[in-house]
Design a protein around this motif. Structure first.
Motif, PDB file in Angstrom:
ATOM      1  N   GLY A  29       7.880  24.480 -71.671  1.00 54.59           N
ATOM      2  CA  GLY A  29       8.497  23.851 -72.847  1.00 54.59           C
ATOM      3  C   GLY A  29       9.833  24.437 -73.273  1.00 54.59           C
ATOM      4  N   ILE A  30       9.885  25.741 -73.485  1.00 56.37           N
ATOM      5  CA  ILE A  30      11.141  26.365 -73.920  1.00 56.37           C
ATOM      6  C   ILE A  30      12.092  26.518 -72.719  1.00 56.37           C
ATOM      7  CG2 ILE A  30      12.155  28.442 -74.935  1.00 56.37           C
ATOM      8  CD1 ILE A  30       9.464  28.889 -76.404  1.00 56.37           C
TER       9      ILE A  30
ATOM     10  N   GLY B   9       6.562  28.861 -72.558  1.00 51.68           N
ATOM     11  CA  GLY B   9       5.961  27.757 -73.317  1.00 51.68           C
ATOM     12  C   GLY B   9       5.384  28.326 -74.591  1.00 51.68           C
ATOM     13  N   ASN B  10       4.232  27.838 -75.019  1.00 51.24           N
ATOM     14  CA  ASN B  10       3.559  28.485 -76.150  1.00 51.24           C
ATOM     15  C   ASN B  10       3.201  29.912 -75.760  1.00 51.24           C
ATOM     16  OD1 ASN B  10       3.473  26.571 -78.272  1.00 51.24           O
ATOM     17  ND2 ASN B  10       2.080  25.359 -77.025  1.00 51.24           N
TER      18      ASN B  10
ATOM     19  N   ASN C  89      13.679  23.160 -71.840  1.00 46.21           N
ATOM     20  CA  ASN C  89      14.387  22.374 -72.857  1.00 46.21           C
ATOM     21  C   ASN C  89      15.377  23.124 -73.720  1.00 46.21           C
ATOM     22  OD1 ASN C  89      12.985  19.772 -72.515  1.00 46.21           O
ATOM     23  ND2 ASN C  89      11.179  20.985 -73.069  1.00 46.21           N
ATOM     24  N   ASP C  90      15.297  24.433 -73.741  1.00 45.85           N
ATOM     25  CA  ASP C  90      16.061  25.162 -74.742  1.00 45.85           C
ATOM     26  C   ASP C  90      17.286  25.847 -74.134  1.00 45.85           C
ATOM     27  OD1 ASP C  90      16.923  26.881 -76.798  1.00 45.85           O
ATOM     28  OD2 ASP C  90      14.917  26.815 -77.676  1.00 45.85           O
TER      29      ASP C  90
ATOM     30  N   ASP D  25       6.994  27.424 -83.283  1.00 44.35           N
ATOM     31  CA  ASP D  25       7.622  26.443 -82.391  1.00 44.35           C
ATOM     32  C   ASP D  25       9.127  26.710 -82.377  1.00 44.35           C
ATOM     33  OD1 ASP D  25       8.899  23.992 -81.435  1.00 44.35           O
ATOM     34  OD2 ASP D  25       6.871  23.160 -81.497  1.00 44.35           O
ATOM     35  N   MET D  26       9.662  26.849 -81.172  1.00 44.04           N
ATOM     36  CA  MET D  26      11.079  27.213 -81.051  1.00 44.04           C
ATOM     37  C   MET D  26      11.997  26.188 -81.709  1.00 44.04           C
ATOM     38  SD  MET D  26      12.866  29.636 -80.219  1.00 44.04           S
ATOM     39  CE  MET D  26      12.165  30.838 -79.141  1.00 44.04           C
ATOM     40  N   ARG D  27      11.576  24.922 -81.717  1.00 45.11           N
ATOM     41  CA  ARG D  27      12.432  23.906 -82.356  1.00 45.11           C
ATOM     42  C   ARG D  27      12.554  24.176 -83.857  1.00 45.11           C
ATOM     43  NH1 ARG D  27       8.975  19.562 -79.112  1.00 45.11           N
ATOM     44  NH2 ARG D  27       7.500  21.205 -79.625  1.00 45.11           N
TER      45      ARG D  27
HETATM   46  P1  ADP Z   1       1.991  25.253 -73.292  1.00 43.68           P
HETATM   47  O1  ADP Z   1       2.290  26.695 -73.071  1.00 43.68           O
HETATM   48  O2  ADP Z   1       0.986  25.022 -74.375  1.00 43.68           O
HETATM   49  O3  ADP Z   1       1.742  24.454 -72.031  1.00 43.68           O
HETATM   50  P2  ADP Z   1       4.601  24.023 -73.350  1.00 43.68           P
HETATM   51  O4  ADP Z   1       5.009  24.537 -72.026  1.00 43.68           O
HETATM   52  O5  ADP Z   1       4.513  22.549 -73.522  1.00 43.68           O
HETATM   53  O6  ADP Z   1       3.300  24.674 -73.930  1.00 43.68           O
HETATM   54  O7  ADP Z   1       5.645  24.580 -74.427  1.00 43.68           O
HETATM   55  C1  ADP Z   1       5.486  24.322 -75.775  1.00 43.68           C
HETATM   56  C2  ADP Z   1       6.592  24.989 -76.538  1.00 43.68           C
HETATM   57  O8  ADP Z   1       7.850  24.599 -75.988  1.00 43.68           O
HETATM   58  C3  ADP Z   1       6.651  24.554 -78.007  1.00 43.68           C
HETATM   59  O9  ADP Z   1       5.904  25.367 -78.829  1.00 43.68           O
HETATM   60  C4  ADP Z   1       8.115  24.700 -78.311  1.00 43.68           C
HETATM   61  O10 ADP Z   1       8.322  26.000 -78.810  1.00 43.68           O
HETATM   62  C5  ADP Z   1       8.822  24.593 -77.008  1.00 43.68           C
HETATM   63  N1  ADP Z   1       9.640  23.381 -76.879  1.00 43.68           N
HETATM   64  C6  ADP Z   1       9.269  22.156 -76.490  1.00 43.68           C
HETATM   65  N2  ADP Z   1      10.327  21.311 -76.503  1.00 43.68           N
HETATM   66  C7  ADP Z   1      11.385  22.035 -76.904  1.00 43.68           C
HETATM   67  C8  ADP Z   1      12.772  21.768 -77.121  1.00 43.68           C
HETATM   68  N3  ADP Z   1      13.269  20.553 -76.921  1.00 43.68           N
HETATM   69  N4  ADP Z   1      13.559  22.768 -77.516  1.00 43.68           N
HETATM   70  C9  ADP Z   1      13.051  24.002 -77.718  1.00 43.68           C
HETATM   71  N5  ADP Z   1      11.774  24.336 -77.540  1.00 43.68           N
HETATM   72  C10 ADP Z   1      10.953  23.364 -77.137  1.00 43.68           C
END
Ligand code: ADP
Length: 409
Positions: free
Chosen positions: A334-335, A214-215, A338-339, A286-288
């Motif tokens: 997040g990554i 994630g982050n 989704n990635d 942010d990976m996006r």
């Molecule tokens: P946290 O660690 O704060 O809980 P998340 O698990 O929500 O964060 O992850 C956030 C990160 O996920 C974002 O900074 C972004 O880099 C990445 N992210 C979210 N959606 C996508 C996506 N559709 N494609 C690529 N990376 C994504």
């Protein structure tokens, strides 16, 4: 049975109210910019469903009590609320980052427990004081509601000493508690348990490598349901490359920087935590944004992406060696969820280890648990959405019901 989950930061907090009979999130929200002139609150009733109702409010929240008081009013609001009376909340689970060696499982909060969490604050100076603040506010506003601390570190307390000790003078461990603690434990525990369930096996029979990306990013080696190693260390700065954190670097870089530039400890701390990682290499955290930049031919973004995936691949290789046998490689957060390109790059050229992915399955978008393994790979590659709030709520309930918390979520 309704459980409130609070994740408290120094100037913000997130909350969720869950119905534990159905594991349903009744409402969720975020209060930010506490203590500033104008704060903001987002509240969602029935989040993520067709009947979601959402409000955004801008108003000053001088302190956490003010923010939480507003949330309590929203929980029982005739239109946006989800309960009639606050007494319906049977317990509150608090995400607590650092539990040290003292807390190997989620714990009912008493004055003594609060004192220990406070004592551990030097090891998590941004996080533990914030959690304590949240706990105190809930104890004040909901005096009859028991609070439970659920620690990021508890899942990692099963690591053997050879994995958690650093090769520095032993007294640093004895006197200053310098050791690897690991973080994101609730997430690693949750997805490891879900993987066993998905594979139709008992957790005790399954070895997995969990990649929480994630982050913040961390990787864990989980043997038979127990963590035996993890990439984050004394702090969440260690391990794989992250959005704005450097991950593993030669510790002598700090000494070199201080000597060459006269940078203060505070400045180095800020640089390595907030201006490094993907952001330090290419300007985006942010990976996006990195993918968008790569599509435009940005070479630094391409480098950052490749460095990120390479650092994950190296951890997977080392944890494979540590586990001996791996049943599943899990991507989450997040990554991770989704990635598809990151997953593809991480898993590239690992057929020799029995790891491969099916490109079509990998590219398909879904919020469900899914198998993206290629044919013939003996290690299952799985995407498992994490749910730290549900995991915290379940741990809270187990403590309240007097059951020994385990990872069979
Ligand atoms: P946290 O660690 O704060 O809980 P998340 O698990 O929500 O964060 O992850 C956030 C990160 O996920 C974002 O900074 C972004 O880099 C990445 N992210 C979210 N959606 C996508 C996506 N559709 N494609 C690529 N990376 C994504």
């Amino acid at each position: 049975m309704k459980i409130l989950v609070i994740n408290c930061g120094s100037s913000s907090f997130k909350y969720q109210l869950l119905d534990m009979n159905s594991d349903k999130v009744m409402c969720s929200g975020l209060v930010e910019r506490i203590g500033e002139k104008v704060g903001s609150l987002t509240h969602k009733k029935d989040p993520g469903t067709d009947i979601e109702r959402k409000i955004n409010e801008e108003s000053p929240f001088p302190d956490h009590t003010a923010g939480m008081t507003r949330v309590m009013a929203l929980l029982t609001d005739p239109v946006l609320g989800v309960i009639k009376d606050l007494s319906e909340i049977k317990g509150c689970g608090h995400r607590t980052v650092q539990g040290g060696e003292e807390f190997t499982q989620s714990t009912l909060i008493t004055d003594e427990v609060l004192e220990v969490i406070q004592r551990l604050s030097p090891l998590a100076p941004l996080h533990n004081p914030a959690a304590i603040q949240g706990i105190r506010v809930i104890m004040k506003l909901l005096p009859n509601c028991p609070s439970v601390a659920v620690f990021d570190t508890e899942f990692h307390t099963t690591m053997p000493s050879k994995a958690y000790m650093y090769a520095v003078p032993y007294e640093f461990y004895e006197k200053l508690r310098v050791r690897r603690y690991g973080f994101h434990g609730t997430s690693h525990a949750y997805v490891a348990a879900k993987a066993a369930e998905f594979l139709g096996k008992k957790q005790a029979d399954v070895n997995v490598i969990t990649c929480h990306l994630g982050n913040g990013c961390s990787i864990s080696a989980v043997k038979g349901g127990k963590c035996i190693d993890t990439s984050m260390g004394l702090t969440p700065l260690a391990g794989v490359i992250m959005g704005s954190r450097c991950g593993d670097i030669d510790p002598a870089i700090l000494i070199y920087l201080a000597r060459q530039t006269g940078m203060s400890i505070e400045k180095i701390d800020d640089t390595l935590n907030r201006k490094s990682g993907l952001k330090g290499v290419c300007g985006f955290n942010d990976m996006r944004d990195i993918h968008t930049a790569c599509d435009k031919g940005d070479e630094k973004a391409e480098l950052a992406l490749n460095m990120f995936c390479y650092s994950i691949k190296k951890y997977i290789g080392s944890y494979y060696a540590v586990l001996g046998r791996v049943d599943a490689l899990i991507f989450t957060a997040g990554i991770g969820e989704n990635d598809s390109l990151v997953r593809e790059l991480v898993c590239a050229d690992m057929e020799g280890l029995g790891i491969s992915i099916d490109l079509a399955a990998n590219a398909a978008r879904s919020s469900a648990i899914r198998d993206i393994s290629g044919k013939g790979g003996k290690v299952k590659a799985l995407v498992i959405p994490t749910n730290e709030e549900l995991a915290i709520a379940k741990s809270t309930l187990q403590v309240l019901e007097g059951k020994k918390p385990d990872s069979d979520l």
